[in-house]
Structures are given as C-alpha cells and as structure tokens.
Scaffold this motif. Sequence first.
Motif, PDB file in Angstrom:
ATOM      1  N   GLU A   8       0.882  -1.179   0.000  1.00  0.00           N
ATOM      2  CA  GLU A   8       0.000   0.000   0.000  1.00  0.00           C
ATOM      3  C   GLU A   8       0.917   1.225   0.000  1.00  0.00           C
ATOM      4  O   GLU A   8       1.135   1.875   1.015  1.00  0.00           O
ATOM      5  N   LEU A   9       1.479   1.530  -1.166  1.00  0.00           N
ATOM      6  CA  LEU A   9       2.542   2.524  -1.273  1.00  0.00           C
ATOM      7  C   LEU A   9       1.994   3.947  -1.297  1.00  0.00           C
ATOM      8  O   LEU A   9       0.813   4.172  -1.594  1.00  0.00           O
ATOM      9  N   PRO A  10       2.865   4.944  -0.990  1.00  0.00           N
ATOM     10  CA  PRO A  10       2.452   6.335  -1.152  1.00  0.00           C
ATOM     11  C   PRO A  10       1.980   6.585  -2.580  1.00  0.00           C
ATOM     12  O   PRO A  10       2.509   5.991  -3.529  1.00  0.00           O
ATOM     13  N   HIS A  11       0.989   7.448  -2.731  1.00  0.00           N
ATOM     14  CA  HIS A  11       0.431   7.737  -4.056  1.00  0.00           C
ATOM     15  C   HIS A  11       1.532   8.193  -5.012  1.00  0.00           C
ATOM     16  O   HIS A  11       2.340   9.069  -4.674  1.00  0.00           O
ATOM     17  N   GLY A  12       1.562   7.591  -6.183  1.00  0.00           N
ATOM     18  CA  GLY A  12       2.531   7.978  -7.203  1.00  0.00           C
ATOM     19  C   GLY A  12       3.849   7.235  -7.138  1.00  0.00           C
ATOM     20  O   GLY A  12       4.704   7.421  -8.023  1.00  0.00           O
ATOM     21  N   LEU A  13       4.042   6.419  -6.117  1.00  0.00           N
ATOM     22  CA  LEU A  13       5.287   5.660  -5.998  1.00  0.00           C
ATOM     23  C   LEU A  13       5.057   4.244  -6.494  1.00  0.00           C
ATOM     24  O   LEU A  13       4.216   3.515  -5.958  1.00  0.00           O
ATOM     25  N   SER A  14       5.787   3.832  -7.515  1.00  0.00           N
ATOM     26  CA  SER A  14       5.622   2.490  -8.061  1.00  0.00           C
ATOM     27  C   SER A  14       6.356   1.474  -7.205  1.00  0.00           C
ATOM     28  O   SER A  14       7.245   1.814  -6.409  1.00  0.00           O
ATOM     29  N   ALA A  15       6.005   0.215  -7.390  1.00  0.00           N
ATOM     30  CA  ALA A  15       6.674  -0.859  -6.650  1.00  0.00           C
ATOM     31  C   ALA A  15       8.155  -0.907  -7.000  1.00  0.00           C
ATOM     32  O   ALA A  15       9.007  -1.118  -6.124  1.00  0.00           O
ATOM     33  N   ASP A  16       8.481  -0.699  -8.276  1.00  0.00           N
ATOM     34  CA  ASP A  16       9.887  -0.716  -8.690  1.00  0.00           C
ATOM     35  C   ASP A  16      10.667   0.404  -8.015  1.00  0.00           C
ATOM     36  O   ASP A  16      11.807   0.210  -7.572  1.00  0.00           O
ATOM     37  N   ASP A  17      10.061   1.588  -7.934  1.00  0.00           N
ATOM     38  CA  ASP A  17      10.736   2.708  -7.287  1.00  0.00           C
ATOM     39  C   ASP A  17      10.896   2.462  -5.789  1.00  0.00           C
ATOM     40  O   ASP A  17      11.908   2.838  -5.195  1.00  0.00           O
ATOM     41  N   ALA A  18       9.901   1.822  -5.181  1.00  0.00           N
ATOM     42  CA  ALA A  18       9.991   1.502  -3.760  1.00  0.00           C
ATOM     43  C   ALA A  18      11.131   0.524  -3.498  1.00  0.00           C
ATOM     44  O   ALA A  18      11.869   0.659  -2.518  1.00  0.00           O
ATOM     45  N   VAL A  19      11.292  -0.453  -4.369  1.00  0.00           N
ATOM     46  CA  VAL A  19      12.387  -1.404  -4.228  1.00  0.00           C
ATOM     47  C   VAL A  19      13.733  -0.684  -4.370  1.00  0.00           C
ATOM     48  O   VAL A  19      14.672  -0.941  -3.606  1.00  0.00           O
ATOM     49  N   LYS A  20      13.830   0.255  -5.335  1.00  0.00           N
ATOM     50  CA  LYS A  20      15.082   0.993  -5.517  1.00  0.00           C
ATOM     51  C   LYS A  20      15.414   1.828  -4.278  1.00  0.00           C
ATOM     52  O   LYS A  20      16.579   1.941  -3.884  1.00  0.00           O
ATOM     53  N   ILE A  21      14.385   2.416  -3.665  1.00  0.00           N
ATOM     54  CA  ILE A  21      14.602   3.160  -2.420  1.00  0.00           C
ATOM     55  C   ILE A  21      15.216   2.236  -1.366  1.00  0.00           C
ATOM     56  O   ILE A  21      16.189   2.588  -0.689  1.00  0.00           O
ATOM     57  N   ASN A  22      14.657   1.053  -1.228  1.00  0.00           N
ATOM     58  CA  ASN A  22      15.156   0.116  -0.223  1.00  0.00           C
ATOM     59  C   ASN A  22      16.531  -0.436  -0.577  1.00  0.00           C
ATOM     60  O   ASN A  22      17.333  -0.725   0.316  1.00  0.00           O
ATOM     61  N   GLU A  23      16.811  -0.581  -1.853  1.00  0.00           N
ATOM     62  CA  GLU A  23      18.150  -1.033  -2.244  1.00  0.00           C
ATOM     63  C   GLU A  23      19.203   0.001  -1.877  1.00  0.00           C
ATOM     64  O   GLU A  23      20.351  -0.354  -1.570  1.00  0.00           O
ATOM     65  N   SER A  24      18.841   1.290  -1.887  1.00  0.00           N
ATOM     66  CA  SER A  24      19.800   2.319  -1.468  1.00  0.00           C
ATOM     67  C   SER A  24      20.115   2.167   0.018  1.00  0.00           C
ATOM     68  O   SER A  24      21.255   2.376   0.451  1.00  0.00           O
ATOM     69  N   GLY A  25      19.117   1.803   0.810  1.00  0.00           N
ATOM     70  CA  GLY A  25      19.356   1.554   2.226  1.00  0.00           C
ATOM     71  C   GLY A  25      20.134   0.276   2.458  1.00  0.00           C
ATOM     72  O   GLY A  25      20.978   0.198   3.362  1.00  0.00           O
ATOM     73  N   GLN A  26      19.854  -0.728   1.632  1.00  0.00           N
ATOM     74  CA  GLN A  26      20.576  -1.994   1.729  1.00  0.00           C
ATOM     75  C   GLN A  26      22.068  -1.778   1.533  1.00  0.00           C
ATOM     76  O   GLN A  26      22.900  -2.355   2.259  1.00  0.00           O
ATOM     77  N   LEU A  27      22.426  -0.936   0.572  1.00  0.00           N
ATOM     78  CA  LEU A  27      23.838  -0.652   0.312  1.00  0.00           C
ATOM     79  C   LEU A  27      24.489   0.009   1.523  1.00  0.00           C
ATOM     80  O   LEU A  27      25.589  -0.373   1.936  1.00  0.00           O
ATOM     81  N   GLN A  28      23.797   0.982   2.111  1.00  0.00           N
ATOM     82  CA  GLN A  28      24.348   1.661   3.283  1.00  0.00           C
ATOM     83  C   GLN A  28      24.436   0.738   4.484  1.00  0.00           C
ATOM     84  O   GLN A  28      25.264   0.946   5.380  1.00  0.00           O
ATOM     85  N   ASP A  29      23.599  -0.295   4.508  1.00  0.00           N
ATOM     86  CA  ASP A  29      23.620  -1.251   5.627  1.00  0.00           C
ATOM     87  C   ASP A  29      24.730  -2.276   5.471  1.00  0.00           C
ATOM     88  O   ASP A  29      24.945  -3.093   6.374  1.00  0.00           O
ATOM     89  N   GLY A  30      25.402  -2.279   4.302  1.00  0.00           N
ATOM     90  CA  GLY A  30      26.550  -3.160   4.134  1.00  0.00           C
ATOM     91  C   GLY A  30      26.356  -4.314   3.181  1.00  0.00           C
ATOM     92  O   GLY A  30      27.175  -5.231   3.129  1.00  0.00           O
ATOM     93  N   ILE A  31      25.260  -4.289   2.390  1.00  0.00           N
ATOM     94  CA  ILE A  31      25.018  -5.331   1.385  1.00  0.00           C
ATOM     95  C   ILE A  31      24.887  -4.645   0.029  1.00  0.00           C
ATOM     96  O   ILE A  31      23.975  -3.840  -0.181  1.00  0.00           O
TER      97      ILE A  31
END
Length: 377
Positions: A299-322
Amino acid sequence: MNEIRKIQVIGAGDIGRQVFQGLALSDASRSVQLVGRDEEATLRAANLTRFSSVQRGHSARVSHAVTDLFDVERTAERIAAFQPDIIFLAASLQSWWVITTLPEQAFQRLYQANYGPWLPMHLVPVMKAMQAVRLADSPAVVVNAAYPDAVHPALNAVGLSPEIGIGNVANNVPGIRVGAADLLGVHPSEVEVRLVAHHYVSHRLSRTGDAGAASMGLAVLHHGRDITAELDIGALLGSLPHRYRRTGGLAGQVMTAASALSVLEPLATGRDALVHAPGPLGLVGGYPVALEGGRIRLELPHGLSADDAVKINESGQLQDGISDIRPDGTVLFEESSMAVLTRELGYDCAEMPLDQAEGRAREITERLAAYRQRVTR
C-alpha cells in the motif's frame, strides 16, 4: 472468526516471550505455543504467560514445546503436531544487542560495519525454520523478526522466504504519526503514514532523525488527504531523536514487540489492517502493507511504483553493508562495511552463496568469541 486459531512462536528469547505474552493476553479464541531450545526455560516462560493470562481473565490455550532449529526434522515434527495457522519466528544466532556488551571502544568500532555483514547470524536459523515448515507441509503464514529486510530476499530465491517480517520500518511510524498529529493539533488516529524505508534508515531515524546517504519514501495523510507537502518533513523527522525520543536498548524492544503484534493480530483475527513491515512477499527493505483477509499487498504512497519503492530500499541496503542480492540468493557485501569486520575480527567475506551461510555463521561466532577475549583482557 469463531474457530480456534493456532499461533506458534518459535524462539523463546526476549522478543519471542514478549510477543507470546501479548498473543495470550487476548479475548480471542486461540491456542498459542512457545517453542524454545531449553526445556526448563521454555516451560517457565510458557507458565508465566499462562498464569498471567488466567490472572487477567483471558482464556487462550497456552502450551510449550522444545526443539533445536538445526534439527530440521524435529522442528518439522513440532510444527506438524501443533498445526499452526501462523508461525512467528523470533530466532537469531546473534541478537543485535550482543555487540553492545563489548567494551565501549570495541563496540563503537564494530558498530561502524552496520548490520549487513552480520547477515549469516540471522539468515541461518530462519532458513532452517523454513526448511522445517516445508518438510511439515505446513500451510501456516510465517512472520519473521530476524532482519527480514535482507533475509527474505535472499531466501526468496530458493522458495524459503517467510511471507512477512516485523519491526524495523514499523518502529518509527508511531513517532511520525504522533509528531504530525501534534503539528496539526489533532489526535494521532486521524493521521496515517506511508513509509518506505530499509532497516538502515529505520535505525537512523530514531537516532539522528534523517535517512543518511540512503533514500526513503514518506507520505503523511490527514483523513485520507495527502498533506506531506504542507509539513516540514525535515523538522518532523528531526524531532524523533529529541522531543519524541524513546527508551532504546533491550528495554526498548517493547516497541518491536508492539510492531510484531500489529501484524500478527490482524492475521490471526482476519481483520483488514494497514501496517508497516519489512520483507513482505520476499522483497528487500520495508513497506506499508495492507492485510486483507490474510492476504498481503503493498500500500505505497500515491505515485510511488513498486519498482521505485524497491530501488529506495536497495539504497538503504547498500548503506547497511550489502551491495547486492543476486537472483540465486548469493549475497554480495559492501566493501567498506566488511572491512570493519576484517580489521576487528579477521573475518572477510566478499560474497556468500546460501549454501555457505551456515559455515560463515560458525566462523563469525568463533571470531567474535576470540575478539571478546582479546578486548576484555
């Protein structure tokens, strides 16, 4: 629902016990079972919950069982015998707080690695538990507490991901809601939040009030209307470690237990709910999730696609060390984060296929034990 729902909590540590008690202290018709490794400790914890439930006039059926997750067949037998509708996994080989028990300077040095390099310690028990779930041919919905942001996408590659996780992204949502409600002069029940954020960002928000070098997605709604643009989001988030600071550490795990129950209760009762959870449907990172009759969808914020949401989380994944999780589940670790463990523990792992995870977990355990001896002399 009138039928008795069965919920099995596997893992009798702090989070497992807190959630088990929360599930038992309910007027819903249910049977709850706590599963741990140690017979005496698990029996005592189950009885404490049972007696507390009786004392408060509740009627949940409370029981316990014993297994070691490394004994997949025995765990499968425990699952098959109880026949749970829901399984809550609260098992890790090394809880997040373990390195905080080191001398302060040693802890601060290891802390710089972030969470990603420790992944084997969380992935292995979840993998073993999921193998047991499959062996038992259980239809249970599996909810996991151990680093779902990274554990789930890695295990999803081999069909072993739990359906959804708990904590992390969810833990800051109440603070954001309360802060926004205070700004508006309304009750928090009038405010909704849609937050897309990896564990790394969730960890920073309560400590520094920002996402650091990672991205995040956030929408704030009042009575269903998106008012994000009308708020000073930077100031709102910045207030989390100040005006809205909360107890942390082990005592602060009350918040994680509450986040777990926010997911487990709707699943157990079948009611619809909007929650926040990491690793839903095997995805990386954390998302707002709609639970509808036991089904899970984003149930994403309006206008945010699932692909974009995954990319947001991948940016955090990188900072977390993966740096990446390949389609076959192989995990690639970020060089500078892993360098911290190499320097401090002598442990180095550039990439980890799933079939090497157990060996890597053993190595980390041995190296950390030797490190503790060195720094505490």
